[in-house]
Design a protein around this motif. Structure first.
Motif: not given
Length: 666
Positions: A314, A316, A572, A579, A582-583, A647
């Motif tokens: 993704n 990351i 990122l 992001k 999300e991480s 996500s």
């Protein structure tokens, strides 16, 4: 032949052959009678077997196949155990080896075969799972380009990608992979950067834009100046980082390793003590099998590899298991304003005319003429706007004197021009601001940076420059709160009024303005003293002290930045704020899976040990349940490879233009 050799060397060849031998043994046993079930072997073996087990348990052809199955499956296990002992390591392989050899010596061939066969299957499953969870790394390696088309001696030449030289012109045609990091010098095209940033929407590229190795042209034709080749490309750095991160151990994994170092010898001591106290060698050997901490040993690394692989897919990059584990505990996020909450590219937003004999263009002309010799970052948007309006300064500017903390003084055609704040006017004896003070305060309250413009003794107007808030900044703050972050803090060197305006529009919980780099460090340290696990998001330059102090340092838009990729705890790769939450969400999911796996592994061992002492669990049944627990742990970790609901929603929001999101919301 090559395919056969490949299969023989695979992790599945041993359990398959062993399994076939077990089936043959059962087949012979079912046929029964005659030569198929005859007693075989040397007389001493037959006599020993008969003496130990009675005439019904002597060594038959069926037992021979069962023993062969145990040898095939157990040979590798014994070799590993011996090698481990040579370096003074007592591991799980030793437990299984002792149990299998002991079962063979007392004539329990089925138990020996079952234990080694199931353990071999467990190894094959672990290998297959780690290969699967490392799929993100495999995919990154797969996108590395093999060939490149370069211009040499005025002609196109197709060469291996690793032979491209720095400074060469590389041609990127529709459908081709970009073979180098570089800068577009000619042409336009759409580049799919999913392998670098995780975003599937192609990005339009034109002259002066950056492109990265491993990305794919989806249309157009580009001529690219090679600035990064081979191991110096962004893709190579990402592959190296992900490879290191997936091998790095989390604190929990390190604890499990230390636990296993003591646990395994303890199981051996328990088995020996049981044998001495009860005289039941089968019970002692069963304890060795049941006590195998296989599921416990694999529970952490398989989750870490899956979590880091999912993140890399993704866009990351997480530095390793320790940082993944720490990220799950983040309770406060400190963000820099410029370039993080804002786009980092200031624009001229307002021109307020205060002189009756002038208009907007005239105020802009005087301001641009004064700023032409200024090195201040806010001079650029003023000059750009003036050139677009046709009043940009020409030639060499007159003398410009910066006044720290107040503005500049310039000599423009023999006239003195001031551009700055009210204290600058006071310093040069201008008492009548013509209403500039209230206008400047109103602009500042709106999150803009105002500058009063005066020519000689007369104030002619106020101009304002603002850094635009990112569209996804408010959503990022909301997502961080949803991910369990208690406090989102802005750390900026800008004025209080501007910072409060940005904070109000984005939903920031706490604002610290007018900070120097050392002040940002102290703000992060203060959050830590309050008991928070702090993540700091910054550009790594003036934010370097704060980034080093924070528990987790986050670099945004790290594609192409070697320093960010190598030094940030989380990088990122795309320039998308969403992001970040999300991480954190992915880190929490990974740690939850780790905890679940540990609970499953320990519960299995406890239940099986209880079953052994109550007489309900045999050696083969115990190993079957044990390997089943390994499979459950593996499948649980594999869930991390799927995108969760949040996500998916984030990814959809990232790909949807703002106007379309508003239409959907309406």
């Amino acid at each position: 032949m090559n395919r056969l050799q490949k299969w023989v060397r695979s992790s599945w060849s041993v359990p398959v052959v062993s399994g076939l031998l077990i089936l043959l043994s059962f087949g012979i046993e079912r046929l029964g009678g005659g030569a198929w079930n005859a007693v075989i072997g040397p007389q001493w073996w037959i006599d020993a077997g008969a003496h130990a087990h009675g005439s019904g348990h002597v060594f038959t052809l069926a037992n021979a196949f069962m023993l062969a199955a145990a040898v095939v499956a157990g040979y590798g296990i014994v070799v590993k155990a011996v090698r481990a002992l040579m370096v003074k390591v007592i591991g799980i392989d030793l437990l299984v080896s002792i149990a299998a050899i002991g079962a063979t010596l007392i004539g329990n061939f089925w138990e020996a075969a079952a234990v080694t066969f199931l353990f071999a299957i467990g190894h094959a499953l672990e290998a297959a799972t780690l290969t699967k969870t490392r799929s993100a790394l495999t995919e990154l390696v797969a996108v590395a380009p093999d060939t490149a088309i370069v211009m040499r001696d005025g002609e196109q030449a197709e060469i291996p990608a690793h032979q491209v030289r720095m400074g060469e012109i590389v041609l990127v045609k529709n459908g081709a992979k970009v073979p180098v990091d570089g800068q577009v010098v000619s042409g336009t095209g759409a580049i799919d950067e999913a392998s670098i940033t995780g975003e599937s929407i192609p990005v339009e590229k034109a002259k002066s834009d950056q492109v990265f190795a491993g990305t794919v042209s989806r249309g157009g034709f580009l001529q690219v100046l090679a600035t990064g080749i081979g191991a110096d490309t962004t893709l190579a750095r990402i592959i190296h980082r992900v490879e290191q991160a997936q091998d790095a151990k989390a604190k929990t994994q390190a604890f499990i390793d230390r636990f296993s170092t003591w646990y395994t010898p303890a199981v051996i001591v328990l088995a020996v003590a049981t044998w001495l106290l009860t005289g039941d060698v089968v019970l002692a050997l069963t304890l060795l099998v049941i006590g195998c901490p296989g599921a416990l040993v694999i529970s952490i690394p398989v989750a870490i590899v899956a979590g880091i692989g999912r993140a890399a897919r993704n866009g990351i990059l997480i530095k390793g298991g320790e940082y993944l584990e720490t990220s799950a505990k983040i309770s406060a996020v400190a963000v820099d304003k410029t370039g993080t909450l804002t786009e980092g590219t200031p624009k001229l937003t307002d021109i307020v005319v205060l002189a009756e004999d002038m208009d907007r263009t005239e105020v802009l002309r005087w301001t641009a003429a004064a700023e032409a010799g200024s090195e201040h970052p806010l001079a650029r948007p003023i000059l750009d706007t003036a050139r677009e309006a046709g009043v940009g300064p020409e030639g060499i500017p007159g003398q410009v004197t910066p006044v720290p903390g107040k503005g500049i003084v310039a000599d423009v055609g023999g006239r003195r021009v001031l551009v700055g704040n009210p204290p600058l006017l006071a310093q040069y004896g201008i008492t009548d601001d013509a209403g500039a003070g209230p206008a400047a305060r109103e602009l500042a309250a709106a999150g803009k940076t105002p500058m009063i413009v005066a020519v000689d003794e007369t104030v002619i107007g106020v101009i304002a420059v603002a850094d635009q808030i990112r569209e996804d900044a408010p959503a990022m703050v909301d997502r961080l709160h949803e991910a369990g972050v208690q406090k989102v803090v802005m750390l900026t060197g800008d004025t209080r009024l501007v910072a409060e305006s940005i904070g109000q529009k984005t939903g920031i919980d706490e604002i610290h303005a007018a900070l120097l780099p050392e002040d940002k460090l102290e703000a992060v340290a203060q959050l830590q003293r309050q008991g928070h696990t702090v993540a700091m998001v910054g550009d790594g330059v003036n934010d370097a002290p704060a980034l080093a102090t924070a528990d987790i340092g986050v670099a945004m838009g790290a594609a192409g930045s070697a320093v960010a990729v190598e030094t940030a705890d989380i990088a990122l790769m795309g320039d998308h704020l969403l992001k970040l939450p999300e991480s954190i969400s992915l880190a929490k999911r990974t740690v939850n899976v780790m905890k679940q796996n540990i609970a499953i592994a320990l519960a299995t061992v406890v239940v099986l040990l209880a079953g052994v002492f109550t007489g309900g669990v045999t050696m083969s049944v115990g190993m079957l349940v044990h390997e089943a627990s390994v499979l459950v742990v593996i499948l649980n970790a594999m869930r991390l490879m799927r995108n969760d609901h949040n996500s998916t929603a984030m990814a959809r929001e990232l790909r949807t233009p703002a106007k379309d999101r508003e239409a959907v919301d309406a």
